[in-house]
Design an enzyme around this catalytic site. Structure first.
Site, short mmCIF file in Angstrom:
data_model
loop_
_atom_site.label_atom_id
_atom_site.label_comp_id
_atom_site.label_asym_id
_atom_site.label_seq_id
_atom_site.Cartn_x
_atom_site.Cartn_y
_atom_site.Cartn_z
N HIS A 1 0.86 -1.18 0.00
CA HIS A 1 0.00 0.00 0.00
C HIS A 1 0.90 1.23 0.00
CE1 HIS A 1 1.15 0.12 4.18
NE2 HIS A 1 0.58 -1.05 4.42
N HIS B 1 4.12 1.26 2.21
CA HIS B 1 5.29 0.58 1.64
C HIS B 1 5.89 1.41 0.51
CE1 HIS B 1 2.73 -3.00 2.90
NE2 HIS B 1 3.83 -3.20 3.59
N GLU C 1 8.02 3.54 10.64
CA GLU C 1 7.81 3.78 12.08
C GLU C 1 6.49 3.20 12.56
OE1 GLU C 1 8.35 7.99 12.57
OE2 GLU C 1 10.47 7.70 13.07
N LYS C 2 5.67 2.70 11.65
CA LYS C 2 4.44 2.05 12.10
C LYS C 2 4.80 0.87 12.98
CE LYS C 2 0.31 -0.18 10.80
NZ LYS C 2 0.82 -1.56 10.85
N LEU D 1 -2.03 3.15 7.46
CA LEU D 1 -2.20 2.13 6.44
C LEU D 1 -1.54 0.84 6.91
CD1 LEU D 1 -1.56 4.07 3.11
CD2 LEU D 1 -3.72 3.64 4.30
N ARG E 1 -3.27 -5.32 7.01
CA ARG E 1 -4.35 -5.97 7.77
C ARG E 1 -5.67 -5.20 7.68
NH1 ARG E 1 0.21 -7.38 10.95
NH2 ARG E 1 0.35 -9.63 11.17
P1 AMP Z 1 5.20 -5.24 6.30
O1 AMP Z 1 4.98 -5.65 4.88
O2 AMP Z 1 3.96 -5.03 7.09
O3 AMP Z 1 6.22 -6.11 6.99
O4 AMP Z 1 5.86 -3.80 6.22
C1 AMP Z 1 7.05 -3.59 5.49
C2 AMP Z 1 7.61 -2.26 5.88
O5 AMP Z 1 6.68 -1.22 5.56
C3 AMP Z 1 7.88 -2.16 7.39
O6 AMP Z 1 9.11 -1.49 7.60
C4 AMP Z 1 6.71 -1.36 7.88
O7 AMP Z 1 6.98 -0.63 9.05
C5 AMP Z 1 6.47 -0.43 6.71
N1 AMP Z 1 5.10 0.08 6.76
C6 AMP Z 1 3.96 -0.64 6.88
N2 AMP Z 1 2.90 0.19 6.94
C7 AMP Z 1 3.37 1.45 6.87
C8 AMP Z 1 2.77 2.75 6.88
N3 AMP Z 1 1.46 2.91 6.98
N4 AMP Z 1 3.58 3.81 6.77
C9 AMP Z 1 4.93 3.68 6.66
N5 AMP Z 1 5.55 2.48 6.64
C10 AMP Z 1 4.79 1.38 6.74
#
Ligand code: AMP
Length: 299
Positions: A34, A37, A157-158, A193, A196
């Protein structure tokens, strides 16, 4: 964008890039991309010569089998988003590799046996509630570091505690990689965002922005209230939301924790003055409609 599935192919591409002294930026993700990312990928494209985006649902970081099974997998749409982003970004990078390995490709010897410990930063919040999670994250991130050999690695930082864990990992393994924390990207209504979010029913999705709204109000309260009072107010406000607001289908927020911690050590503070040096951050996990949502606020 070039898709790479085999680790050997990624290693070959990285070797060639290193010979040309290109700077590599790594963005680890679990796919279901999204705008959050994409903000990390965009920044990496602006700051590096070659960007490696990994899309891999890492089974060993899930301590809940159902969560792993339900995790969205949208690889074709993800690759399209990356291609579109690459074409509209004014970038430094001359190439983008989307690394989409299978589990066997990542872990050819089966489930890795290595275990990482991070001391105090993992003893709070997500750590005790998701045993083995951060060690599983560290295993995959280290493997990605070894394969991609980045100069910079981008994390959102999420997942605030994850950043502290990766900082500690880098200190332990002594890799000269620059950790770049990136701000949370939110929907227009303030909801952070997250992959999930697509599991929320329409009614729950409408309620969910109350998490961020409550945290923003907490940031205002922090100017004149004590730490414990702000904490209690956030937990009470969300836990009693359904009593005060019109919530359809018996929906309600079930906060799992809300902690106000030092922004670097992640240790809970009792007085605002304790976080004078590093700043204070509030981190929350809330259940809504069977989905566990996390968010943060900086004080
Ligand atoms: P994930 O696919 O959930 O493991 O996330 C991959 C990377 O994207 C991680 O470093 C997350 O912290 C980052 N991320 C996920 N959601 C957000 C968001 N809404 N804003 C900024 N970074 C995000």
């Amino acid at each position: 964008m070039k898709q790479i599935i085999k680790t050997a192919d990624l290693e070959a591409a990285v070797k060639e890039a290193k010979q040309q002294q290109l700077e590599i930026g790594l963005v680890p993700t679990m796919g279901a991309l999204h705008e959050g990312h994409l903000s990390l990928i965009e920044r990496a494209l602006k700051e590096n010569d070659l960007v490696v985006v990994s899309l891999f649902v890492n089974p060993i970081q899930f301590n809940n089998k159902e969560d792993l099974e339900k995790y969205p997998r949208t690889i074709e749409a993800d690759l399209k988003l990356i291609t579109d982003l690459e074409s509209r970004t004014e970038k430094k990078a001359s190439a983008l590799l989307a690394f989409t390995p299978t589990v066997d490709e990542m872990y050819p010897q089966g489930e890795p046996k290595e275990v990482y410990h991070f001391g105090p930063v993992e003893e709070v919040m997500e750590g005790p509630r998701r045993p083995g999670h951060f060690s599983g994250v560290a295993v995959v991130v280290r493997r990605l570091f070894d394969l991609a050999q980045p100069k910079r690695a981008y994390f959102g930082e999420k997942d605030y505690q994850q950043i502290a864990v990766i900082r500690s990992l880098l200190e332990q393994i002594k890799y000269p990689i620059e950790l770049i924390p990136c701000p949370i990207v939110r929907a227009d209504d303030g909801l952070a965002l997250s992959s999930r979010n697509m599991r929320l029913s329409p009614a729950a999705r409408q309620m969910a922005p109350a998490i961020n709204a409550t945290l923003e109000q907490a940031a205002e309260m922090a100017e004149y209230e004590e730490v414990d009072d702000v904490k209690e107010w956030v937990l009470d406000t969300l836990a009693s939301w359904h009593e005060v607001n019109d919530c359809p289908d018996g929906l309600q927020f079930e906060p799992e924790y809300f902690e106000i911690v030092d922004a670097i050590t992640l240790q809970p503070i009792a007085e605002w003055a304790e976080a004078e040096k590093n700043g204070a951050v509030g981190c929350i996990a809330v259940w809504l409609d069977g989905v566990r949502l996390i968010d943060i606020v900086k004080f």
